[in-house]
Design an enzyme around this catalytic site. Structure first.
Site, short mmCIF file in Angstrom:
data_model
loop_
_atom_site.label_atom_id
_atom_site.label_comp_id
_atom_site.label_asym_id
_atom_site.label_seq_id
_atom_site.Cartn_x
_atom_site.Cartn_y
_atom_site.Cartn_z
N ASP A 1 -4.91 -10.46 8.51
CA ASP A 1 -5.25 -9.28 9.32
C ASP A 1 -5.79 -9.74 10.67
O ASP A 1 -6.55 -10.71 10.75
CB ASP A 1 -6.34 -8.45 8.64
CG ASP A 1 -5.80 -7.58 7.52
OD1 ASP A 1 -4.57 -7.48 7.36
OD2 ASP A 1 -6.63 -7.00 6.80
N PHE A 14 0.84 -1.20 0.00
CA PHE A 14 0.00 0.00 0.00
C PHE A 14 0.88 1.25 0.00
O PHE A 14 1.90 1.29 0.71
CB PHE A 14 -0.88 0.01 1.25
CG PHE A 14 -2.30 -0.41 1.00
CD1 PHE A 14 -3.28 0.53 0.74
CD2 PHE A 14 -2.66 -1.75 1.04
CE1 PHE A 14 -4.59 0.17 0.52
CE2 PHE A 14 -3.96 -2.14 0.81
CZ PHE A 14 -4.95 -1.18 0.55
N HIS A 39 1.78 -6.43 6.42
CA HIS A 39 0.80 -6.54 5.34
C HIS A 39 1.45 -6.76 3.98
O HIS A 39 0.77 -6.76 2.96
CB HIS A 39 -0.07 -5.28 5.30
CG HIS A 39 -0.83 -5.05 6.56
ND1 HIS A 39 -2.09 -5.56 6.78
CD2 HIS A 39 -0.50 -4.37 7.68
CE1 HIS A 39 -2.51 -5.20 7.98
NE2 HIS A 39 -1.56 -4.48 8.55
N HIS A 46 -6.26 -4.53 13.49
CA HIS A 46 -6.00 -3.73 12.29
C HIS A 46 -7.15 -2.77 12.00
O HIS A 46 -6.93 -1.67 11.49
CB HIS A 46 -5.77 -4.67 11.10
CG HIS A 46 -5.51 -3.98 9.81
ND1 HIS A 46 -4.56 -2.99 9.65
CD2 HIS A 46 -6.08 -4.14 8.58
CE1 HIS A 46 -4.55 -2.58 8.41
NE2 HIS A 46 -5.47 -3.25 7.73
#
Length: 211
Positions: free
Chosen positions: A57, A21, A51, A61
């Site tokens: 997850d 991300f 991640h 989170h």
């Protein structure tokens, strides 16, 4: 010796160019020690977001009061699983995309959305429609997975699908590599590390089934 199982490694490789991300910590490695006449071992230090690559997850989170990944029950991450192909599902996986494969559904469902998994960050990543997760939970599903980086759209601020799994007590795997996996039933093995304060954990996710 006769091979009793077919095995699929559904974990993408981790390296410095593995997509993350935007703003998250990529995989980095440096050597603290290298084998030389004076040193008998190689020793590396790793820096990465939990991640990166295939990961689980934790409720922490997406819930400030949620459990960290190291305290989760491992049972949802191990057992009968169905892989469902929905490679035309965009931008969200809808019920119509998976309903062809829901008869006698096991407790774990992994959805393949890419014909070929991207090697770079995909800002238009496919995700789950929240109502799909609600209906899967109604059918007894305990864990959902996807081959994209998130079960929510990359630009979501409300994380509607994450909030469904929080409320319904589901577990989630993201960033799986399902390119070579035929649709069908398998045994999933994807155990998170015992990271007692972390919001997620890398997993070495594999599928297997008897020959």
């Amino acid at each position: 010796m006769t091979k009793l199982w077919d095995l699929w490694d559904i974990s993408p490789p981790l390296h410095a160019d593995a997509p993350v991300f935007p703003g998250d910590t990529p995989y980095q490695q440096h050597w603290n020690a290298r084998i030389t006449p004076e040193c008998p071992v190689n020793v590396a230090t790793l820096t990465l977001s939990p991640h990166v690559g295939a990961h689980a997850d934790a409720p922490l989170h997406y819930d400030p009061e949620g459990a960290p990944v190291g305290l989760l029950d491992l049972a949802p991450f191990l057992g009968p699983c169905r892989v469902i192909h929905a490679c035309q599902a965009r931008p969200l996986v809808q019920w119509r995309d998976i309903e062809h494969a829901l008869v006698d559904l096991p407790a774990r469902v992994l959805v393949r959305t890419y014909a070929q998994s991207p090697t770079r960050w995909d800002p238009d990543l496919p995700a789950y429609a929240p109502e799909v997760l609600e209906r899967l939970a109604d059918l007894g599903v305990q864990l959902v997975g996807i081959d994209s980086a998130s079960i929510d759209p990359a630009d979501s601020k409300t994380l509607d699908s994450h909030q469904v799994i929080r409320r319904r007590g589901l577990r989630v795997l993201e960033n799986l590599l399902l390119d070579a996996v035929p649709e069908g039933d398998y045994e999933l093995i994807a155990l998170p590390l015992k990271l007692i304060t972390a919001d997620a954990s890398p997993v070495r996710a594999v599928l297997r089934r008897p020959r």
